[in-house]
Motif scaffolding. Structure first.
Motif, mmCIF file in Angstrom:
data_model
loop_
_atom_site.group_PDB
_atom_site.id
_atom_site.type_symbol
_atom_site.label_atom_id
_atom_site.label_comp_id
_atom_site.label_asym_id
_atom_site.label_seq_id
_atom_site.Cartn_x
_atom_site.Cartn_y
_atom_site.Cartn_z
ATOM 1 N N ASN A 74 33.384 20.389 146.218
ATOM 2 C CA ASN A 74 34.197 20.882 147.323
ATOM 3 C C ASN A 74 35.478 21.546 146.847
ATOM 4 O O ASN A 74 36.042 22.394 147.537
ATOM 5 C CB ASN A 74 34.504 19.752 148.301
ATOM 6 C CG ASN A 74 33.302 19.364 149.142
ATOM 7 O OD1 ASN A 74 32.292 20.079 149.164
ATOM 8 N ND2 ASN A 74 33.372 18.241 149.817
ATOM 9 N N ALA A 75 35.952 21.170 145.674
ATOM 10 C CA ALA A 75 37.161 21.799 145.139
ATOM 11 C C ALA A 75 36.901 23.252 144.748
ATOM 12 O O ALA A 75 37.831 24.066 144.719
ATOM 13 C CB ALA A 75 37.675 21.014 143.940
ATOM 14 N N LYS A 76 35.637 23.561 144.452
ATOM 15 C CA LYS A 76 35.275 24.917 144.047
ATOM 16 C C LYS A 76 34.509 25.668 145.127
ATOM 17 O O LYS A 76 34.045 26.778 144.896
ATOM 18 C CB LYS A 76 34.435 24.875 142.768
ATOM 19 C CG LYS A 76 35.179 24.332 141.554
ATOM 20 C CD LYS A 76 34.314 24.365 140.314
ATOM 21 C CE LYS A 76 35.085 23.861 139.103
ATOM 22 N NZ LYS A 76 34.249 23.887 137.865
ATOM 23 N N ASN A 77 34.355 25.054 146.303
ATOM 24 C CA ASN A 77 33.584 25.685 147.388
ATOM 25 C C ASN A 77 32.207 26.128 146.909
ATOM 26 O O ASN A 77 31.730 27.206 147.274
ATOM 27 C CB ASN A 77 34.329 26.896 147.968
ATOM 28 C CG ASN A 77 35.438 26.502 148.916
ATOM 29 O OD1 ASN A 77 35.872 25.346 148.936
ATOM 30 N ND2 ASN A 77 35.914 27.445 149.702
ATOM 31 N N THR A 78 31.578 25.297 146.120
ATOM 32 C CA THR A 78 30.321 25.688 145.486
ATOM 33 C C THR A 78 29.274 24.592 145.608
ATOM 34 O O THR A 78 29.589 23.410 145.475
ATOM 35 C CB THR A 78 30.559 26.020 143.998
ATOM 36 O OG1 THR A 78 31.504 27.089 143.900
ATOM 37 C CG2 THR A 78 29.268 26.455 143.322
#
Length: 129
Positions: A74-78
């Motif tokens: 979630n920190a990388k939206n990936t």
């Protein structure tokens, strides 16, 4: 505007591995359930795997269980799809999809394409025998 961009596809020999990535633009990735679908030539698009926005719930098609692993950062939206022990039957265009699931809870993992709100352009995976 939500945009999904897949990467990581390519040509691999049977038994090999690939990791697909899907980066999602937008501010609400943390409430999106994410899914991977695939479509082989002449066939309908089919569900491969999905993950709830909490990251704790996952779902897999029977054909990929034990070989594919979905995960999200979630920190990388990936969201990722690790694919191992690939076979020629896995050859397809792989699509990433997102569903705004804030009303459904973090464990919600839709498996039907019609339930998803946003789609990527797809990435080709070709497995040679």
């Amino acid at each position: 505007q939500v945009r999904l961009v897949e990467s990581g596809g390519g040509l691999v020999q049977a038994g090999g591995s690939l990791r697909l990535s899907c980066e999602v633009s937008g501010r609400t990735f943390t409430t999106y359930a994410m899914g991977w679908f695939r479509q082989a030539p002449g066939k309908e698009r089919e569900f491969v795997s999905g993950i709830g926005w909490s990251g704790r719930s996952t779902s897999y098609a029977d054909s990929v269980k034990g070989r594919f692993t979905i995960s999200r950062d979630n920190a990388k939206n990936t969201v990722y799809l690790q694919m191992n022990s690939l076979s020629p039957e896995d050859t397809a265009v792989y699509y990433c999809a997102a569903k705004n699931a804030i009303l459904y809870g973090g464990s919600y993992v839709p498996a039907r394409s019609g339930e998803y709100d946003y789609w990527g352009q797809g990435t080709q995976v070709t497995v040679s025998s």
